[in-house]
Design an enzyme around this catalytic site. Structure first.
Site, PDB file in Angstrom:
ATOM      1  N   ARG A  59      13.350 -10.112  -9.892  1.00 14.27           N
ATOM      2  CA  ARG A  59      13.088  -8.909 -10.273  1.00 14.27           C
ATOM      3  C   ARG A  59      13.757  -8.269 -11.604  1.00 14.27           C
ATOM      4  NH1 ARG A  59      11.795  -5.046  -5.295  1.00 14.27           N
ATOM      5  NH2 ARG A  59      10.431  -4.068  -6.888  1.00 14.27           N
ATOM      6  N   ASP A  80       2.569  -5.683  -1.588  1.00 10.89           N
ATOM      7  CA  ASP A  80       3.046  -5.027  -0.346  1.00 10.89           C
ATOM      8  C   ASP A  80       2.379  -4.664   0.953  1.00 10.89           C
ATOM      9  OD1 ASP A  80       4.862  -4.406  -2.212  1.00 10.89           O
ATOM     10  OD2 ASP A  80       3.995  -2.484  -2.767  1.00 10.89           O
ATOM     11  N   ILE A  98       3.232 -12.774  -6.447  1.00  7.67           N
ATOM     12  CA  ILE A  98       3.849 -11.748  -7.451  1.00  7.67           C
ATOM     13  C   ILE A  98       5.611 -11.907  -7.182  1.00  7.67           C
ATOM     14  CG2 ILE A  98       4.199  -9.245  -7.774  1.00  7.67           C
ATOM     15  CD1 ILE A  98       1.596 -10.023  -8.183  1.00  7.67           C
ATOM     16  N   GLN A 126      10.993  -6.496 -19.574  1.00  9.96           N
ATOM     17  CA  GLN A 126       9.840  -5.988 -20.194  1.00  9.96           C
ATOM     18  C   GLN A 126      10.114  -4.508 -20.399  1.00  9.96           C
ATOM     19  OE1 GLN A 126       7.397  -8.220 -21.069  1.00  9.96           O
ATOM     20  NE2 GLN A 126       8.953  -9.641 -20.427  1.00  9.96           N
ATOM     21  N   LYS A 160       4.551   6.867  -1.482  1.00 10.00           N
ATOM     22  CA  LYS A 160       6.010   6.427  -2.046  1.00 10.00           C
ATOM     23  C   LYS A 160       6.216   5.921  -3.611  1.00 10.00           C
ATOM     24  CE  LYS A 160       8.190   2.345  -1.208  1.00 10.00           C
ATOM     25  NZ  LYS A 160       8.890   1.523  -2.382  1.00 10.00           N
ATOM     26  N   ASN A 161       5.321   4.916  -3.860  1.00  5.30           N
ATOM     27  CA  ASN A 161       5.341   4.329  -5.173  1.00  5.30           C
ATOM     28  C   ASN A 161       4.567   5.247  -6.275  1.00  5.30           C
ATOM     29  OD1 ASN A 161       6.775   2.519  -4.225  1.00  5.30           O
ATOM     30  ND2 ASN A 161       5.453   0.825  -4.024  1.00  5.30           N
TER      31      ASN A 161
END
Ligand code: EPU
Length: 416
Positions: A121, A304, A326, A125, A22-23
């Site tokens: 989130r 994840d 994270i 950046q 997916k990512n």
């Protein structure tokens, strides 16, 4: 709304074919905005986030043709340089259109994503990096409005390692004037997969797979063919499922080298893992042993996979500490797992897990994608029935998970 009904206790045995990541697929689809030529993709996973991304890209004028996991993209007729709030709010990865649109068309308007269940989130950046490359960026009425006649290569050092931030800046830099150096770049295999596609499209990138990417901008990118890398998180999720239920399963169309940290921890838990170039065999006969771990950027243990591994620790022999570094709020599964009989306490960003003998099935609520996956694992290992609500989270990121699990012996069904 769909739910999953699981009757736990079955040992899993057989074969599962892993889908494309997916990512990796999400940024790769956005790379279709960078050229007027055709990009041919294979191993694209069939899941909701991919469908949402395609809907957004089609609204922008990208032409797409799809047949199963194969897909053609053509960006010759892009005519709308905007990602509206109603799309971005359903999928944060929509931010990935910002870099490519700005680089090729000199302008982009993308809704600010806002908060999320797992953390705040921000995307500062992404914006700072584009500004360093000469973009003028205004935040107006909830939208990021960026303009740049031509982006200029420069050195960008991000404050932290960001996956989609690196991908956005990498795509932007391919068409910038001169050389861009991305320091502190994310090294996730999905970033590397995107970089390989960009190189196939004519981009000049050095340092692929490292934390320093050097990109020499070119005037134009062209069409290419690319196969999306295997989904390491889907792979890891099934590894944890077999480790929790016991069994013997071969995962096909995947790789072990992108899962080193998780492999190490699974072996410590007592799981037997063997692998070849495109398969992994997972065998588990005993109760898992508790293993402490902390999440970090690649090649460390992936955030994840944190929830799924915690399901294993929850029924393991012994106690463990799970540290999430994270995201600040990625323990939403803990309360649900405790409803299934787990004994997990949270202190700040550490979960203290005392292994219990077994889970007991109960109705639970999925809160985000990986939390949902962890509840599926818990349900498969539990005594009795578990009903998981709000599985639209699961459908966002897993390609027919219940079908794949049922094929290896799980008692799992989707109920409407
Ligand atoms: N961050 C900032 N500012 C930024 C960007 C990031 O402060 O401009 C912070 C984040 O808040 C977070 C940390 O930096 O604390 C890392 O975030 P990152 O940007 O790397 O995350 P992301 O790119 O938004 C991707 C994946 C996530 C995965 C993370 C971390 C995609 C589409 N998403 O998100 O995947 O958890 O990297 O590996 O690639 C999932 O698939 O379930 C998922 C959430």
């Amino acid at each position: 709304m769909d739910k999953l009904l699981i009757t736990g206790g079955n040992r899993l045995a057989g074969e599962i074919t892993i889908s494309g990541a997916k990512n990796a697929a999400l940024p790769i689809l956005c790379a279709g905005l960078l050229t007027a030529d055709t990009i041919a993709l294979s191993n694209v996973p069939q899941l909701q986030d991919v469908a949402t991304m395609l809907k957004l890209l089609r609204q922008m004028g990208l032409q797409t043709e799809q047949e199963g996991s194969r897909m053609m993209l053509n960006g010759a007729a892009i005519n709308k340089l905007e990602a509206p709030y109603d799309m971005v709010k359903t999928m944060r990865a929509s931010i990935l259109v910002l870099g490519p649109l700005l680089a090729r068309f000199g302008e982009a308007k993308v809704s600010l994503p806002g908060g999320c269940a797992i953390g705040s989130r921000p995307v500062d950046q992404h914006i700072r990096g584009l500004q360093a490359m000469g973009a003028e960026v205004h935040i107006e009425a909830g939208y990021i409005h960026a303009r740049a006649k031509k982006l200029k290569g420069t050195r960008v050092v991000t404050d932290m390692i960001t996956v989609t931030g690196t991908e956005n800046l990498l795509m932007a830099a391919t068409l910038a004037d001169g050389e861009t150096v991305l320091e502190n770049a994310a090294r996730e295999p999905e970033v590397t997969d995107l970089a390989h596609l960009l190189v196939a499209m004519g981009a000049q990138i050095d340092g692929i797979g490292t934390d320093r990417l050097v990109i020499r901008g070119v005037a134009k990118l062209h069409g290419a063919e690319h196969t999306v890398i295997a989904d390491r998180i889907e792979t890891g999720t099934f590894l944890c499922a077999v480790a929790a239920t016991g069994g013997d399963v071969i995962l096909k169309n995947t790789r072990s080298d992108i899962l080193d940290a998780a492999f190490d921890k699974l072996r410590q838990a007592g799981v037997i893992l063997t692998s070849g170039p495109d398969w992994i065999r997972v065998q588990m006969a005993a109760r898992p042993k508790a293993v402490s771990f902390r999440t970090t950027e690649y090649p460390g243990f992936p955030t994840d996979m944190q929830a799924q591994f915690m399901a294993l620790n929850a029924i393991a022999e012994g106690a463990s500490r799970v540290t999430e570094t994270i995201f600040e709020n990625r323990f939403m599964h803990v309360q649900e797992m405790n409803r299934l009989g787990a004994a997990i306490d949270i202190e700040g960003n550490v979960a203290i897990v005392k292994g219990v003998d077994h889970f007991v099935g109960a109705p639970v609520m999925a809160t985000d994608l990986r939390a949902s996956a962890s509840l599926v694992i818990a349900g498969l290992a539990a005594r009795g029935q578990t009903l998981i609500e709000r599985i639209y989270h699961l459908d966002r990121g897993y390609d027919r998970m219940e079908v794949k699990l049922a094929a290896v012996g799980a008692q799992i069904e989707r109920v409407k």
